[in-house]
Design an enzyme around this catalytic site. Structure first.
Site, PDB file in Angstrom:
ATOM      1  N   LYS A  13       0.850  -1.177   0.000  1.00  0.00           N
ATOM      2  CA  LYS A  13       0.000   0.000   0.000  1.00  0.00           C
ATOM      3  C   LYS A  13       0.893   1.235   0.000  1.00  0.00           C
ATOM      4  CE  LYS A  13      -3.672   2.278   2.547  1.00  0.00           C
ATOM      5  NZ  LYS A  13      -4.634   2.144   3.653  1.00  0.00           N
TER       6      LYS A  13
ATOM      7  N   ARG B 109     -10.977   9.477   2.128  1.00  0.00           N
ATOM      8  CA  ARG B 109     -10.790  10.082   3.460  1.00  0.00           C
ATOM      9  C   ARG B 109     -11.944  11.028   3.766  1.00  0.00           C
ATOM     10  NH1 ARG B 109      -4.231  11.020   3.101  1.00  0.00           N
ATOM     11  NH2 ARG B 109      -3.721   8.800   3.036  1.00  0.00           N
TER      12      ARG B 109
ATOM     13  N   LYS C 131       1.164   9.928   5.674  1.00  0.00           N
ATOM     14  CA  LYS C 131       1.292   8.547   6.138  1.00  0.00           C
ATOM     15  C   LYS C 131       2.576   7.893   5.638  1.00  0.00           C
ATOM     16  CE  LYS C 131      -3.731   7.945   6.673  1.00  0.00           C
ATOM     17  NZ  LYS C 131      -4.890   7.022   6.565  1.00  0.00           N
TER      18      LYS C 131
ATOM     19  N   GLU D  23       7.596  -6.981   1.185  1.00  0.00           N
ATOM     20  CA  GLU D  23       6.338  -6.840   1.954  1.00  0.00           C
ATOM     21  C   GLU D  23       5.439  -8.067   1.756  1.00  0.00           C
ATOM     22  OE1 GLU D  23       5.136  -4.914   4.163  1.00  0.00           O
ATOM     23  OE2 GLU D  23       6.161  -2.991   4.095  1.00  0.00           O
TER      24      GLU D  23
ATOM     25  N   LYS E  94      -2.256  -1.575  -3.876  1.00  0.00           N
ATOM     26  CA  LYS E  94      -3.070  -0.373  -3.800  1.00  0.00           C
ATOM     27  C   LYS E  94      -2.221   0.879  -3.854  1.00  0.00           C
ATOM     28  CE  LYS E  94      -6.166   1.629  -0.434  1.00  0.00           C
ATOM     29  NZ  LYS E  94      -6.592   1.551   0.937  1.00  0.00           N
TER      30      LYS E  94
ATOM     31  N   SER F 111     -10.347   5.539  -4.521  1.00  0.00           N
ATOM     32  CA  SER F 111     -11.344   6.604  -4.676  1.00  0.00           C
ATOM     33  C   SER F 111     -10.927   7.707  -5.643  1.00  0.00           C
ATOM     34  CB  SER F 111     -11.658   7.198  -3.305  1.00  0.00           C
ATOM     35  OG  SER F 111     -10.478   7.693  -2.692  1.00  0.00           O
TER      36      SER F 111
ATOM     37  N   TYR G  49     -15.136   0.984  -6.918  1.00  0.00           N
ATOM     38  CA  TYR G  49     -16.418   1.665  -6.694  1.00  0.00           C
ATOM     39  C   TYR G  49     -17.305   1.580  -7.929  1.00  0.00           C
ATOM     40  CZ  TYR G  49     -13.687   3.338  -2.788  1.00  0.00           C
ATOM     41  OH  TYR G  49     -12.897   3.373  -1.668  1.00  0.00           O
TER      42      TYR G  49
HETATM   43  C1  PBG Z   1      -7.382   3.345   5.493  1.00  0.00           C
HETATM   44  C2  PBG Z   1      -7.774   3.114   4.104  1.00  0.00           C
HETATM   45  C3  PBG Z   1      -7.611   4.021   3.067  1.00  0.00           C
HETATM   46  C4  PBG Z   1      -8.190   3.452   1.945  1.00  0.00           C
HETATM   47  C5  PBG Z   1      -8.681   2.196   2.305  1.00  0.00           C
HETATM   48  N1  PBG Z   1      -8.392   1.985   3.665  1.00  0.00           N
HETATM   49  C6  PBG Z   1      -7.059   5.399   3.053  1.00  0.00           C
HETATM   50  C7  PBG Z   1      -5.760   5.694   3.630  1.00  0.00           C
HETATM   51  O1  PBG Z   1      -4.902   4.837   3.826  1.00  0.00           O
HETATM   52  O2  PBG Z   1      -5.570   6.859   3.939  1.00  0.00           O
HETATM   53  C8  PBG Z   1      -8.270   4.150   0.626  1.00  0.00           C
HETATM   54  C9  PBG Z   1      -9.295   3.675  -0.311  1.00  0.00           C
HETATM   55  C10 PBG Z   1      -9.634   4.622  -1.388  1.00  0.00           C
HETATM   56  O3  PBG Z   1      -9.035   5.706  -1.557  1.00  0.00           O
HETATM   57  O4  PBG Z   1     -10.559   4.276  -2.113  1.00  0.00           O
HETATM   58  N2  PBG Z   1      -6.613   2.458   6.149  1.00  0.00           N
END
Ligand code: PBG
Length: 329
Positions: free
Chosen positions: A202, A212, A225, A241, A256, A282, A320
């Protein structure tokens, strides 16, 4: 690679001439079995709330879930992923609400498992970001995200969700060592049939913005992050990982975000050959969906992106678009 001839005997356009021949020689295909639908939850009654920049995606109150669940079932989408929008007053520095057995996710799990049994898989994030007042996935102390202390809470969150009926735990927090700890705790608690889909790879990405916002953590997030999510300049690190998470007991792994990381997806599939899911996040959804709404690109772009994940080796795609594309497949 076998070279079978050369122009003019060889004309690759012959196999593209009509729709029937294109269908006959197609190498990749998308079915509803390849889709996971994320669903946002919100407190309240009879709610179906719009989400900024995410046309056609809504937050649902639990009593209003049945239309979308019925449709998902009818379309034969195998799994949904639940994400809660937590009310601000329930958020705290340590995210205690994550361990409340009456929190939104837990209530939704009970509702879904009671009414839909095992006809549809339910996946839940294991991470604290919907519940912390600073928007981070873990505990924050002196501007540092604590790893081992966070793991203790994540393990409890995972066990609680599993007890409430979650089929697939999806740790998305990127703490070191959490997969092994969760797997051991599941075994100790007689929950050894619960799957772990690790968000093994990720990246710290700019494409998470609309999400968010959907879970109400955007305005709260302090800093970024980057000390736990991966640096997008790195590729070899993804192999490490995934290797670690498989050793620790992951059944499947997630890559991701999606489109900017097809190279990583392809690499991981080749290297490990286990179920690998891609998450079209998203921000990707918003760009494409708003592009379609404005007439900049057409609707076929949805399928084009989803097939690109398949081509790169994805077993399934969290998207989505799942709800709107399923009945067209
Ligand atoms: C949080 C999480 C995130 C997403 C899924 N789980 C956001 C982040 O890490 O800040 C993002 C999914 C998306 O943007 O559709 N642990």
């Amino acid at each position: 690679m076998i070279i079978t001839g050369k122009y003019p005997n060889l004309r690759l356009r012959r196999n593209r001439r009509y729709d029937w021949i294109r269908r006959l020689v197609e190498e990749n295909y998308l079915s509803v079995n390849d889709l996971v639908l994320p669903i946002f939850l919100v407190e309240g009654k009879k709610k179906k709330e719009k989400i900024v920049n995410m046309p056609n995606v809504y937050r649902y109150s639990i009593d209003n879930l049945s239309p979308i669940l019925d449709r998902t079932l009818k379309n034969k989408i195998p799994m949904i992923a639940l994400f809660p929008h937590t009310e601000k007053y329930k958020k705290s520095p340590s995210g205690e609400e994550a361990l409340n057995e009456d929190n939104l996710v837990c209530r939704a799990l009970r509702y879904i498992k009671k009414n839909y049994k095992n006809k549809i898989g339910v996946m839940c994030d294991v991470a604290l970001d919907p519940y912390t007042s600073h928007g981070h996935d873990g505990l924050l102390k002196n501007k540092i995200i604590l790893n081992d202390e966070t793991n203790k809470i994540l393990v409890q969150q995972a066990i609680l969700q599993a007890q409430m009926g979650c089929d697939v735990l999806a740790p998305s927090d990127m703490m070191d060592g959490r997969i092994g700890l969760i797997r051991k705790a599941l075994d100790r608690n007689n929950l050894n049939n619960v799957q772990i889909l690790s968000y093994a790879v990720k990246y710290a990405s700019s494409f998470y913005g609309p999400f968010r916002n959907a879970v109400g953590s955007k305005k709260l997030l302090v800093g970024d992050k980057k000390t736990y999510q991966m640096d997008y300049k790195n590729k070899n690190e993804a192999i490490r990982e995934v290797a670690l998470d498989i050793k620790e007991g992951a059944d499947m792994v997630m890559i991701k975000p999606g489109l900017p990381y097809l190279d990583i997806l392809s690499l991981i599939k080749k290297e490990f050959n286990l179920p690998v899911l891609a998450y079209q996040v998203s921000g990707e959804y918003s760009l494409i969906m708003n592009g379609i709404k404005k007439g900049i690109i057409n609707e076929n772009s949805i399928l084009e992106t989803l097939i690109s994940f398949k081509r790169a080796g994805a077993t399934a795609i969290v998207t989505y678009f799942a709800d709107q594309i399923a009945n067209k497949l």
